[in-house]
Design an enzyme around this catalytic site. Sequence first.
Site, PDB file in Angstrom:
ATOM      1  N   ASP A 161      -4.373  -0.342   9.810  1.00  0.00           N
ATOM      2  CA  ASP A 161      -5.443   0.579  10.176  1.00  0.00           C
ATOM      3  C   ASP A 161      -6.653   0.309   9.289  1.00  0.00           C
ATOM      4  O   ASP A 161      -6.664  -0.649   8.508  1.00  0.00           O
ATOM      5  CB  ASP A 161      -4.982   2.043  10.059  1.00  0.00           C
ATOM      6  CG  ASP A 161      -4.530   2.407   8.647  1.00  0.00           C
ATOM      7  OD1 ASP A 161      -4.749   1.601   7.718  1.00  0.00           O
ATOM      8  OD2 ASP A 161      -3.959   3.499   8.466  1.00  0.00           O
TER       9      ASP A 161
ATOM     10  N   ASP B 288      -1.156  -1.238   5.651  1.00  0.00           N
ATOM     11  CA  ASP B 288      -1.068  -0.636   6.984  1.00  0.00           C
ATOM     12  C   ASP B 288      -2.037  -1.319   7.950  1.00  0.00           C
ATOM     13  O   ASP B 288      -3.089  -1.835   7.546  1.00  0.00           O
ATOM     14  CB  ASP B 288      -1.407   0.858   6.919  1.00  0.00           C
ATOM     15  CG  ASP B 288      -0.354   1.651   6.159  1.00  0.00           C
ATOM     16  OD1 ASP B 288       0.740   1.114   5.946  1.00  0.00           O
ATOM     17  OD2 ASP B 288      -0.646   2.807   5.776  1.00  0.00           O
TER      18      ASP B 288
ATOM     19  N   GLU C  53       0.834  -1.200   0.000  1.00  0.00           N
ATOM     20  CA  GLU C  53       0.000   0.000   0.000  1.00  0.00           C
ATOM     21  C   GLU C  53       0.872   1.255   0.000  1.00  0.00           C
ATOM     22  O   GLU C  53       1.617   1.507   0.942  1.00  0.00           O
ATOM     23  CB  GLU C  53      -0.901  -0.012   1.236  1.00  0.00           C
ATOM     24  CG  GLU C  53      -1.687   1.257   1.451  1.00  0.00           C
ATOM     25  CD  GLU C  53      -2.360   1.299   2.811  1.00  0.00           C
ATOM     26  OE1 GLU C  53      -2.932   2.358   3.139  1.00  0.00           O
ATOM     27  OE2 GLU C  53      -2.327   0.287   3.544  1.00  0.00           O
TER      28      GLU C  53
ATOM     29  N   ASP D 109      -7.964   1.973   6.712  1.00  0.00           N
ATOM     30  CA  ASP D 109      -7.702   2.090   5.277  1.00  0.00           C
ATOM     31  C   ASP D 109      -6.940   0.876   4.753  1.00  0.00           C
ATOM     32  O   ASP D 109      -7.220   0.364   3.661  1.00  0.00           O
ATOM     33  CB  ASP D 109      -6.916   3.369   4.981  1.00  0.00           C
ATOM     34  CG  ASP D 109      -7.785   4.619   5.052  1.00  0.00           C
ATOM     35  OD1 ASP D 109      -9.020   4.471   4.956  1.00  0.00           O
ATOM     36  OD2 ASP D 109      -7.238   5.723   5.212  1.00  0.00           O
TER      37      ASP D 109
END
Length: 673
Positions: A516, A514, A435, A518
């Site tokens: 998180d 990541d 990402e 997103d």
Amino acid sequence: MAKKNEYGGEEIKILEGLDAVRKRPGMYIGSTSASGLHHLVYEIVDNSVDEAMAGYATRISVTIHADNSITVVDNGRGIPVDRHPVKKIPTLEVVMTILHAGGKFDNSAYKVSGGLHGVGVSVVNALSKHMVVQVKRDGKIYEMQFSRGHTTEKMKTVGTSKATGTTTTFWPDEEIFETTVFNYDTLRDRLQETAFLNKSLKITITDERELAPRVEEFCYTGGIVDFVKFLNEGKSVPDGLKRPIYLTGASEPDAPVERTGEVEVSMQWNTSYSETVLSFANDINTPEGGMHLEGFRTALTKVINDYARKQNILKEKDSNLTGDDVREGLTAVISVKLSDPQFEGQTKAKLGSSFMRTLVQKTVTEGLTDYLEEHPKQGREIVKKAQQASKARNAARKAREATRRKSLLETASLPGKLADCSVRDPEMTELFIVEGDSAGGSAKDGRRRDIQAILPLRGKILNVERVGDHRAFSSETIQSLITAIGTGVTTGLGDGGDFDITKARYHKIIIMTDADVDGAHIRILLLTFFYKYMRPLIDAGYVYVACPPIFGVKVRNKIHYVYPNGRQAEDEILAETITELGLAPEEPEETKDGKPQRRRRGYTVQRYKGLGEMDPKQLASTTMDPKTRILQRVTIDDAVMAERAVRELMGSEVSYRRDYIEKHARDARFLDA
């Protein structure tokens, strides 16, 4: 004395009875992972379902007890308990302790049966540390106990009963299985599917591992018609096709026993771009299809083309609609019952009984032809949808061929920002799909350049569940993925797709995002792409998810990394790690302005929200180095429920996502503050 490396008779081992099952359990239940564990339940339930298909059982209940033992109860005839004429012991003991002993090798006890080899319940016994079987029969209740395939308590009478049936309780052997903890949802989904396939059979599942036991009951009077409606939930169905089509057929009355069978087919089109066609033989899911699926597909394509020609919807100059055209947006269930089914292997993934192809083809040809003639409005709507699919498929083919040409042209300089590895042996190489450019830069600097390739993604890829093939293959990001991996795609674009797993350039494809929200979203979008267009990569075990750390606890000059475990909130995991390191937990401390501040004693904590927050060396050691990293292999244990989950959570119907969030909100562990 045998010489070194000499191969003689003493090297030949003979495993007696059920010892072979314990030595090689994978041969009988597929694996010793969670999948194999749950297969134990299916084997016993299948026996109860055979009683239902024979017309003797109407209820089955499955209970998961607090200690992860399982009890299966049915109200069938009960396993015979009389003295076996050959073995001279109770027939119940024969069934439970001897492989290939059962009532399913001829048609005297069961005309239709899912359990064919007589190994099911005896295999469960062999792989259980303890098993108790009670049989209600002839006005009495009989009981026997077993352990690891051997009888520990002879059959005895423990009571009386006017009812009949079999109750089996077993404790899986932790010496065999990687885990002995049953997943409620996995069992629930399988039992619901079984209820759909057996009209009016009542199946109950109870989970006693919670303070308030969870109980669900399944019973469908509509059978596979209800199954199709269930599968189409969350999809938009054209107004004229709201009622699923239902077709039935059977072999001729004078057909020989080995060619006797019955066919049920239900189908309904929706406005989506993908097909969901499930096939079953004697209630056994056949994910690889077989003769019944071949017969269905052949008849479906021919009947719709013949109807379109007859109604002059297809002109003389027009090409015939392909099978992919007529099946776009189709949801169908094909269920056949036959007395002597021939499966490929013990896993029964593919039906090989050739006469079923003819029987299904005849049933669908006659039944669907009559339906289209009696429902001209619906018939025209079905043909119109297939024509639209044909046009879109041609456009998608052009986009895909452009991707293929691009792949050939880019052999020297691979697509996008791919940093390829130097080794060309796919069994040794890995592709990290990363990402963002920042993380991509760290990954490129920290990787092993000989075996690890990096493909950074810019933003989120398309949600391919919501768009057609044409839009998907026109996406530059998706073109880069397809070209980098090298296999092509599985979608049928008039020619069945061009996927070839032998052309995979990497045997480990690792999604690294990541830790998180997103990152999780991008991960789901990528998995949806692989599920829809490259599912054989998942089935082959080539697709993985990387597990980057969420915290780094620095004590003096050493950093201890903390990883998510999917069960606990981040703060709980961090607190446990600090305790394990023998450090004092953080404490509130009053400052001069009166506001509480947290003080850590002798250590600092860093929260890693993004991969880019780690330098190349950290990223490599925590997430990429084969010696120290954690990878999660992506698997699909239940194709029906996987397809449903992708459709509901990634499709266009918002209500299903809202319901899911409301149901599972309290389980969320890693949402951003």
